[in-house]
Design a protein around this motif. Structure first.
Motif, mmCIF file in Angstrom:
data_model
loop_
_atom_site.group_PDB
_atom_site.id
_atom_site.type_symbol
_atom_site.label_atom_id
_atom_site.label_comp_id
_atom_site.label_asym_id
_atom_site.label_seq_id
_atom_site.Cartn_x
_atom_site.Cartn_y
_atom_site.Cartn_z
ATOM 1 N N MET A 98 3.277 2.871 -11.389
ATOM 2 C CA MET A 98 2.201 3.053 -10.446
ATOM 3 C C MET A 98 1.089 1.928 -10.768
ATOM 4 O O MET A 98 0.441 1.094 -9.902
ATOM 5 C CB MET A 98 1.741 4.512 -10.108
ATOM 6 C CG MET A 98 0.711 4.519 -9.189
ATOM 7 S SD MET A 98 0.278 6.366 -8.808
ATOM 8 C CE MET A 98 -1.111 6.472 -10.003
ATOM 9 N N VAL A 154 2.636 1.771 -3.513
ATOM 10 C CA VAL A 154 1.755 2.180 -4.556
ATOM 11 C C VAL A 154 1.407 3.633 -4.509
ATOM 12 O O VAL A 154 1.598 4.394 -5.416
ATOM 13 C CB VAL A 154 0.293 1.582 -4.585
ATOM 14 C CG1 VAL A 154 -0.762 2.385 -5.375
ATOM 15 C CG2 VAL A 154 0.087 0.030 -4.758
ATOM 16 N N ALA A 155 1.452 4.090 -3.298
ATOM 17 C CA ALA A 155 1.016 5.658 -2.903
ATOM 18 C C ALA A 155 2.387 6.400 -3.096
ATOM 19 O O ALA A 155 2.621 7.477 -3.563
ATOM 20 C CB ALA A 155 0.912 5.733 -1.624
ATOM 21 N N ILE A 185 3.410 8.655 -6.230
ATOM 22 C CA ILE A 185 3.069 10.211 -6.323
ATOM 23 C C ILE A 185 3.736 11.141 -5.450
ATOM 24 O O ILE A 185 3.864 10.759 -4.441
ATOM 25 C CB ILE A 185 1.453 10.126 -5.848
ATOM 26 C CG1 ILE A 185 0.395 9.114 -6.335
ATOM 27 C CG2 ILE A 185 0.733 11.552 -5.868
ATOM 28 C CD1 ILE A 185 -0.810 9.129 -5.921
ATOM 29 N N GLY A 194 -0.111 -1.297 -8.736
ATOM 30 C CA GLY A 194 -1.198 -1.540 -8.545
ATOM 31 C C GLY A 194 -1.965 -2.780 -9.096
ATOM 32 O O GLY A 194 -2.818 -3.375 -8.156
ATOM 33 N N SER A 234 0.896 -1.357 -0.006
ATOM 34 C CA SER A 234 -0.088 0.092 0.111
ATOM 35 C C SER A 234 0.677 1.297 -0.076
ATOM 36 O O SER A 234 0.474 2.534 -0.646
ATOM 37 C CB SER A 234 -1.135 0.015 1.113
ATOM 38 O OG SER A 234 -0.184 -0.048 2.326
#
Lengths: 306, 280
Positions: free
Chosen positions: B247, B233-234, B237, B251, B230
């Motif tokens: 990404m 993935v974040a 950004i 994901g 988690s």
């Protein structure tokens, strides 16, 4: 005599079972230790923190108690009230739409044909997807130039907005993603509620000449009311607590326009390391959540005793 | 005649509504999958390319060429499986103990309320002090700190869910075992658990999904070494912009196992989600 003996036997059995109470306490012990260490202790800790002046970047240890200073600073600051407002808008709008949409979809997917079952399977997918991934996914969908949403809107002649770049539409985006993720939950719970309503109750009403709408309003809705109330509480609190989608979708921006309460506390506590104020904000949040839970249970009991 | 027409119309509207709902779910997921095999140059085209001009697996290769991704994937597997295992053991044990201890209805009601409260109060309130405690024990950035944090949520949740299951189990089923002189542990593990296996399965599935997807606790604890999917993935950004391709690839890697898992155990998943809401 013969009639009275079974209860007596049952009592004996019960006694025999609860005779083993040391065993049962031992069974409970590990869970008890975890709950105290990871829930109760941190809760008490953060309550104490909320009355202290401590910014981790400035000092390794707390700089002592400062009374209600943290609360005063928060309430007079703009960002906190802005976050509260944003959270209220997001959660209010999202939960309302989720309830209506989820109930409608629950009624539409009643049945057990393979087609309906596959539709249901598809519809619950958003629920098992990590909210972090759902946020990133919608970040791509809502990109104003290269995103799919505005492209599709273009087909029907709508010039799509700057979803994530304008303050108002960013708020709408967060709401939409919340709806996308959580409507399946409402769908599942309401569907389970509908199937648990005894069929002969409705049948009797139909025989008496009731219309579909009357059956819904007079029989199903009252029977579902406690369940719906609980679902509203579940969704309200879960939506208020969600950090993941804001984190990946907008990072609170543009500006502070999608700062939610949870996101605000997170950045305050774990990015700026202003532990005292973050704890104070989280406890105000806690009192609110606690009163929502308490109110729901109270209403629940009234509904059931009616 | 008119009645039949109305019925056909309603049926068509229902089909239309359900089709739209399925499209709204499936199109974004397909978009993510497509994006993960697009070349970078295809991301900035206007209009967006639904079907890429060329397919590439370079993002998957890039993602897995770093040790970091291998590590966070492994961490996620460890966190989710260890959390699930410990939760199911301790959670069901606690629920059984509570169900058989012969507590008054009022006290049991209070305990259920506390479990529910833990599930729903703002988790952020405990995360900040939890971070400080882990810092004190020098356990920041460890997988165990994340696991213990997850256990704090999942154990009360599973105990609550299983309490509902065990309360419905008549005490008579253990009678024979009592006569045979089985102790509570033997009754629990050899009689009660096999009989409530579907409930245990539901609890395990919900725990695994929660732990795999969890972000807040992981993000507060992990820095580098203990990072999980988690966070990974974040992390694409950034202030400098978003690395769309990688990404999307990560994901997909995060989503696909859970979707397959959920589909294969769908019955228990749905049962677990609705059990608490309908009977709790």
């Amino acid at each position: 005599m013969a009639i009275r003996s079974p209860p007596a036997g049952q009592r004996r059995r019960k006694r025999r079972l609860s005779h083993d109470w040391p065993w049962y306490l031992l069974f409970i012990l590990p869970a008890f230790v975890v709950v105290v260490a990871v829930q109760f202790y941190p809760l008490a800790y953060s309550l104490l923190l909320s009355f202290q002046d401590w910014t981790l970047t400035a000092s390794q240890a707390t700089e002592g108690f400062n009374g209600l200073e943290n609360f005063r600073k928060l309430l007079s600051g703009n960002v906190f009230s802005r976050s509260v407002r944003n959270s209220a808008i997001i959660t209010g709008a999202a939960v309302l739409v989720e309830m209506v949409l989820g109930m409608a979809l629950a009624y539409l997917t009643v049945g057990s044909s393979w087609l309906i079952r596959s539709v249901r399977t598809v519809l619950i997918l958003p629920m098992v997807i990590a909210p972090v991934a759902a946020g990133t996914l919608w970040r791509m969908m809502l990109n104003s130039r290269a995103g799919l949403v505005n492209h599709l809107l273009g087909f029907v002649g709508i010039d799509g907005p700057q979803w994530l770049a304008s303050a108002e539409w960013a708020l709408v985006s967060v709401i939409l993603v919340d709806i996308w993720i959580a409507t399946p939950f409402v769908l599942l719970v309401v569907a389970a509620g509908i199937t648990s309503i005894p069929g002969d109750l409705k049948e009797a009403a139909y025989i008496d000449g009731a219309s579909r709408r009357q059956v819904f309003l007079r029989i199903e809705l009252p029977l579902l009311a406690p369940l719906l109330l609980l679902t509203v509480m579940y969704r309200t609190l879960d939506s208020l607590l969600s950090l993941d989608t804001v984190f990946t979708l907008t990072l609170g921006g543009p500006g502070y326009s999608t700062y939610t309460l949870t996101y605000f506390i997170y950045t305050l506590g774990l990015k700026s390391f202003n532990l005292g104020q973050a704890a104070a904000a989280s406890w105000m949040f806690m009192l609110f959540a606690g009163s929502v839970i308490g109110l729901t249970f109270w209403m629940q009991q009234r509904l059931q005793s009616r | 005649m008119r009645y039949r027409f109305r019925k056909t119309l309603l049926r068509a509207l229902r089909a239309l509504a359900l089709t739209i709902a399925c499209v709204v779910v499936l199109v974004p997921l397909s978009f993510l999958a497509v994006n993960s095999v697009k070349y970078d140059r295809d991301f900035i085209t206007v209009p967006p390319k639904l079907i890429p001009s060329e397919i590439t697996f370079e993002h998957y290769r890039d993602v897995f060429s770093t040790k970091r991704t291998v590590r966070i994937f492994r961490n996620s597997l460890i966190v989710a499986s260890v959390t699930t295992l410990i939760t199911v053991v301790f959670g069901t044990m606690a629920a059984y103990g509570l169900a058989r201890l012969g507590l008054s209805a009022r006290l049991l009601g209070l305990i259920v309320f506390i479990f529910l409260f833990i599930r729903f109060y703002p988790r952020i309130t405990t995360v900040i002090p939890y971070f400080l405690v882990m810092r004190q024990f020098d356990m920041l950035d460890t997988v165990w700190a994340i696991i213990i944090g997850h256990l704090g949520i999942t154990i009360p949740f599973v105990a609550w869910l299983m309490l509902i299951v065990f309360r419905e189990l008549p005490i008579e089923v253990e009678e024979a075992a009592v006569v045979d002189g089985a102790n509570p542990w033997q009754r629990f593990s050899m009689v009660v658990l096999p009989m409530t296996a579907p409930g245990v399965a539901s609890a395990a599935i919900l725990t695994a999904i929660l732990s795999w997807n969890e972000f807040l606790i992981a993000a507060s604890i992990a820095r580098r070494k203990a990072s999980v999917l988690s966070i990974g993935v974040a992390s694409y950004i950034t202030d400098q912009g978003v690395q769309w391709g990688e990404m999307s690839a990560l994901g997909v890697i995060m989503i696909v196992p859970m979707v397959l898992f959920a589909l294969s155990v769908q019955r228990y998943l749905i049962r677990g989600i609705t059990l608490g809401a309908v009977k709790g």
